[in-house]
Design a protein around this motif. Structure first.
Motif, PDB file in Angstrom:
ATOM      1  N   ALA A 108       0.808  -1.224   0.000  1.00 26.24           N
ATOM      2  CA  ALA A 108       0.000   0.000   0.000  1.00 26.24           C
ATOM      3  C   ALA A 108       0.842   1.274   0.000  1.00 26.24           C
ATOM      4  O   ALA A 108       0.341   2.341  -0.377  1.00 26.24           O
ATOM      5  CB  ALA A 108      -0.927  -0.002   1.223  1.00 26.24           C
ATOM      6  N   ARG A 147       1.078   3.849  -3.114  1.00 27.26           N
ATOM      7  CA  ARG A 147      -0.140   4.426  -3.688  1.00 27.26           C
ATOM      8  C   ARG A 147      -0.247   5.927  -3.408  1.00 27.26           C
ATOM      9  O   ARG A 147      -0.502   6.728  -4.315  1.00 27.26           O
ATOM     10  CB  ARG A 147      -1.369   3.691  -3.153  1.00 27.26           C
ATOM     11  N   ASP A 148      -0.039   6.314  -2.175  1.00 25.45           N
ATOM     12  CA  ASP A 148      -0.136   7.736  -1.841  1.00 25.45           C
ATOM     13  C   ASP A 148       1.019   8.532  -2.447  1.00 25.45           C
ATOM     14  O   ASP A 148       0.847   9.706  -2.807  1.00 25.45           O
ATOM     15  CB  ASP A 148      -0.141   7.920  -0.321  1.00 25.45           C
ATOM     16  N   HIS A 191      -1.573   7.112  -7.727  1.00 33.04           N
ATOM     17  CA  HIS A 191      -2.311   6.160  -8.572  1.00 33.04           C
ATOM     18  C   HIS A 191      -1.861   4.755  -8.194  1.00 33.04           C
ATOM     19  O   HIS A 191      -0.964   4.576  -7.356  1.00 33.04           O
ATOM     20  CB  HIS A 191      -2.086   6.447 -10.058  1.00 33.04           C
ATOM     21  N   ASP A 192      -2.499   3.761  -8.815  1.00 28.60           N
ATOM     22  CA  ASP A 192      -2.180   2.369  -8.473  1.00 28.60           C
ATOM     23  C   ASP A 192      -1.541   1.610  -9.633  1.00 28.60           C
ATOM     24  O   ASP A 192      -1.617   0.386  -9.710  1.00 28.60           O
ATOM     25  CB  ASP A 192      -3.437   1.635  -7.997  1.00 28.60           C
TER      26      ASP A 192
END
Length: 323
Positions: free
Chosen positions: A90, A93-94, A98-99
């Protein structure tokens, strides 16, 4: 001109390297930051290093986060704690906003760089050691169980074996060689037993700092220290065993050539490590074909980001299966 670019991150126990490439795999920017080894620096430390490196490469390249079509983060110790893996997944992502990214163990970076994402086995001997390979879409890893009871052949292991030899030299269990003097001078030991404070004391050296003692073992070997030379012979044999385990795990057929390459700072010792490693490979199987790495691991990580993006695009473009 397309603004698409691809980010590769090769984490490590001592340093983390970043590479940003364009759609033609031309290097746009690179950066080097501190370790992303989460057992040492925690998740906050990993995040801070990733944020720092990302900011640096984007600034140098004059690109924005949205320009990154895909990224790959190779992180040390990833996959070795099932509770931590989702948290590491995770983190980017920040930072990216975007992913369009993937995370895995940093062993993938070494393989991707050495073979430009083609089939083969790569042996990493950096702060720790591990092997990873792919063959016909199947992947496997071996080694890399950590410095407490594994990481054979790594820079940390070489340094630890060097300190073991130092202790035996000090006791008279081994003849004193150049290693004894070199280690004593480097660590500024007033008494030989002060080495214990450097390893166990309140201001003990970190895992990465201890691993950085491995060049002293190499220097001692070049000066004719038999114990130091033996350490590199044993390191090469241990790394070859990792490669041989992967040869079996990837089901290479009898007589099939097995491309094998290497990466990591321990190999900066040159022929001191490479020669016994390649000899041990041939002793395991004459099908091993050693060759120098094509690219550095952080560039390999960027190539792997391109590879993943192409696979994702192909999957998206494929029509749904008929019922």
């Amino acid at each position: 001109m397309s603004v698409d670019c691809y980010l590769g991150v090769d984490g490590g126990g001592t340093k983390t390297r970043f590479a940003l490439v364009d759609a033609d795999a031309r290097l746009l920017a690179e950066a080097q930051c501190t370790t992303t080894y989460h057992p040492q620096v925690g998740l906050d430390g990993v995040r801070a290093t990733l944020a720092d490196g990302l900011e640096r490469v984007l600034h140098v390249a004059g690109r924005a986060r949205d320009d990154i079509r895909h990224a790959f983060f190779g992180l040390p110790a990833y996959g070795e704690d099932s509770r931590v893996a989702p948290l590491l997944d995770a983190l980017p992502r920040d930072l990216l906003g975007h992913d369009r990214y993937a995370c895995d163990n940093d062993m993938v970076c070494g393989w991707a760089g050495s073979f430009a994402c083609a089939d083969g086995i790569n042996i990493v001997a950096g702060t720790g050691s591990i092997g990873y390979g792919q063959r016909r879409g199947v992947a496997a890893r071996a080694g890399g169980w950590g410095e407490a009871f594994s990481d054979e052949g790594s820079a940390y292991w070489i340094a630890a074996q060097g300190m073991n030899a130092f202790s035996r030299m000090s006791d008279g269990r081994l003849p004193k060689g150049p290693l004894h003097t070199l280690l004593r001078e480097r660590l500024q030991l007033e008494h030989d037993l002060d080495l214990c404070a450097r390893v166990y004391g309140e201001q003990a050296l970190s895992r990465g700092e201890l691993a950085q003692l491995s060049p002293l073992v190499a220097e001692a070997a070049r000066q004719g220290d038999e114990a130091a030379d033996d350490i590199f012979h044993r390191a090469g044999a241990e790394l070859a065993r990792i490669a041989d385990a992967l040869r079996g795990a990837l089901a290479f057929a009898d007589g099939e050539r097995v491309p094998v390459s290497w990466s990591g700072g321990a190999f900066s010792a040159g022929e001191l490590l490479l020669a016994p490693f390649t000899r041990a490979l041939q002793a395991c199987s004459l099908t091993f074909e050693p060759h120098a790495p094509l690219h550095a691991p952080h560039f390999g990580a960027a190539l792997y980001a391109m590879h993943l993006a192409a696979g994702r695009d192909a999957a998206t473009a494929s029509p749904p299966s008929s019922p």
